[in-house]
Enzyme design. Structure first.
Site, short mmCIF file in Angstrom:
data_model
loop_
_atom_site.label_atom_id
_atom_site.label_comp_id
_atom_site.label_asym_id
_atom_site.label_seq_id
_atom_site.Cartn_x
_atom_site.Cartn_y
_atom_site.Cartn_z
N PRO A 139 9.74 2.53 -12.10
CA PRO A 139 9.13 3.48 -11.15
C PRO A 139 10.06 3.67 -9.95
O PRO A 139 10.09 2.86 -9.03
CB PRO A 139 7.82 2.79 -10.76
CG PRO A 139 8.06 1.34 -11.00
CD PRO A 139 9.04 1.23 -12.13
N ASP A 142 13.41 0.05 -7.28
CA ASP A 142 12.37 -0.24 -8.26
C ASP A 142 11.10 -0.60 -7.49
O ASP A 142 11.02 -1.66 -6.86
CB ASP A 142 12.82 -1.40 -9.15
CG ASP A 142 11.86 -1.70 -10.30
OD1 ASP A 142 10.68 -1.32 -10.20
OD2 ASP A 142 12.30 -2.32 -11.29
N HIS A 143 10.09 0.28 -7.58
CA HIS A 143 8.89 0.10 -6.77
C HIS A 143 8.03 -1.08 -7.24
O HIS A 143 7.09 -1.48 -6.55
CB HIS A 143 8.06 1.39 -6.78
CG HIS A 143 7.24 1.59 -5.54
ND1 HIS A 143 7.26 0.71 -4.48
CD2 HIS A 143 6.36 2.56 -5.18
CE1 HIS A 143 6.44 1.13 -3.53
NE2 HIS A 143 5.88 2.26 -3.94
N ARG A 144 8.34 -1.65 -8.40
CA ARG A 144 7.64 -2.85 -8.84
C ARG A 144 8.04 -4.06 -8.00
O ARG A 144 7.28 -5.02 -7.89
CB ARG A 144 7.94 -3.14 -10.32
CG ARG A 144 7.45 -2.08 -11.29
CD ARG A 144 7.96 -2.37 -12.70
NE ARG A 144 9.43 -2.35 -12.76
CZ ARG A 144 10.13 -2.58 -13.87
NH1 ARG A 144 9.48 -2.88 -15.00
NH2 ARG A 144 11.45 -2.55 -13.84
N ILE A 153 10.28 -3.60 -4.87
CA ILE A 153 10.51 -3.19 -3.48
C ILE A 153 9.40 -2.25 -3.03
O ILE A 153 9.07 -1.29 -3.75
CB ILE A 153 11.87 -2.48 -3.34
CG1 ILE A 153 13.00 -3.29 -3.98
CG2 ILE A 153 12.16 -2.17 -1.88
CD1 ILE A 153 13.26 -4.63 -3.33
#
Length: 422
Positions: free
Chosen positions: A219, A395-397, A399
């Site tokens: 993501p 990577d929104h998982r 950060i």
């Protein structure tokens, strides 16, 4: 006569494609003379000779796919020899080593002439000739799981091949291969006019697959920012004027690398990777920064190791060396391993902002655009400053937006306040 084999090229590299063969029968070669050019998933590289002498026979051709341990050439004479790294041979009872393939389930695959099964043969000896046993060992195949179609159940080479195909078919069914083609591309473009078909080289094919997979599974979020670099540019120009080392190219990129390394220490979640389960975060204690380098074959990402302990001049020298190696197809797998974050700089080309794709297993990538003189308000007064636009894809998982904003803010602040080559 001496045989020169393809050496081990790095962890996880089981095969490479030959893009060029540089010698022919009758050539006289010396130690370290390039023999072939191969393409791995990350780069092109020349494979050097480990012996000197007269080429007796060339066993490989352009376009071949070969593995470590395969014979490339044979030569007459071995006045000097570098020992070949040993190639481990698996025991004949070793199963196929793959996290995706390994399974206790039986597989059956019906062909035109025989049935391949993984039914256990425990307690029964595997009947096979020495050549078939050697063939199975090279593939890491357990003969006790192969049903023989020969007389009295003897296992043939074709039985081993069919068994491997059946296992790979199961893997393919469970994990469909990523493709970079789209349904809309199934068009006969020649109906509209003249065309030319140019095959993608292996680097671009693999890079395309990896980037598409990264875009699908990660993501992505991109944070944009900019900073003043008038002071930094003056420092660079002074450095360029005083520099007398031909192995150093005084550019802004070493400053970007140094600052990125510092922020990996200060915000450790950027110096991490998800484990295989995607449930645990691996925090790295080392600081390595990758830099995207454009070559004729495509983009490659050499990695500068231990940035924390290097000065700007040290970084510049290492970057110049790796860039030259990349352009000359001299990079080795270890030159591109262990990256913690990647910098992609398009400042020398142009553009304002772009959204780079995260290079897994890293969790962030920095995109640098071209700096421009812009009017800005400083202390209530309108003035002109050299502004550097940059972006951070992450990577929104791993950060979140707060940490990303902190990273870009600090990245810009450090660049704006840089005042010495340390």
């Amino acid at each position: 006569m001496t045989e020169i084999k393809l050496p081990e090229l790095g962890e996880g590299i089981s095969s490479v494609e030959i893009s060029d063969v540089l010698v022919k029968t009758g050539d006289k070669i010396k130690l370290d003379d390039p023999l072939i050019v191969v393409e791995t998933e990350k780069a092109s590289m020349e494979i050097p000779a480990t012996s000197s002498g007269l080429v007796n026979k060339v066993y490989v051709y352009k376009g071949d796919t070969i593995s470590p341990g395969d014979i490339m050439i044979s030569i007459d004479g071995n006045s000097a020899t570098i020992p070949q790294p040993s190639i481990p041979i698996k025991d004949e009872n070793t199963t196929i080593e793959s996290n995706d393939i390994a399974s206790d389930k039986s597989i059956s695959s019906t062909t035109n002439t025989q049935t391949v099964s993984t039914e256990s043969r425990l307690g029964k000896p595997a009947l096979a000739s020495p050549s078939v046993r050697r063939f199975a060992r090279e593939l890491g195949c357990d003969l006790n799981k192969v049903n023989g179609s020969g007389p009295k159940g003897r296992i043939t080479q074709e039985d081993v091949q069919q068994y491997i195909k059946a296992r790979l078919r199961e893997l393919s069914d469970k994990n469909p291969a990523v493709t970079t083609s789209a349904p809309s591309q199934n068009i006969d473009f020649s109906q509209f006019g003249a065309i030319e078909i140019k095959p993608l080289n292996k680097i671009k094919r693999i890079t395309g697959q990896r980037l598409q997979q990264a875009w699908k599974t990660i993501p992505h979020v991109t944070q944009f920012d900019r900073c003043k670099i008038d002071q930094l540019e003056k420092l660079r120009l002074k450095w360029k004027k005083e520099n007398s080392d031909p192995d150093i190219k005084p550019s802004l990129v070493p400053f970007f690398i140094k600052v990125a390394g510092r922020l990996l220490e200060e915000i450790p979640q950027f110096n991490s990777s998800l484990d295989k389960s995607n449930e645990n975060l691996i925090l790295k204690q080392y600081i390595n920064v990758g830099v995207a380098v454009a070559t004729e074959e495509g983009l490659v990402v050499p990695v500068i190791k231990d940035v924390k302990d290097m000065s700007i001049c040290d970084i510049a020298k290492k970057l110049t060396l790796l860039s030259k190696k990349a352009q000359n197809k001299k990079l080795h797998p270890e030159d591109m391993e262990g990256g913690c974050i990647t910098i992609s700089s398009l400042g020398g080309i142009g553009g304002t902002y772009f959204t780079p794709i995260v290079n897994p297993p890293e969790v962030a990538i920095i995109g640098i655009s071209r700096s421009e003189q812009e009017p800005v308000v400083v202390d209530g007064k309108l003035t002109e400053k050299l502004m550097l636009p940059f972006s951070l894809s992450y990577d929104h998982r791993v950060i979140d937006g707060v940490d990303a904003a902190r990273f870009t803010t600090e990245f810009g602040r450090y660049l704006s306040e840089f005042n010495k080559l340390t």
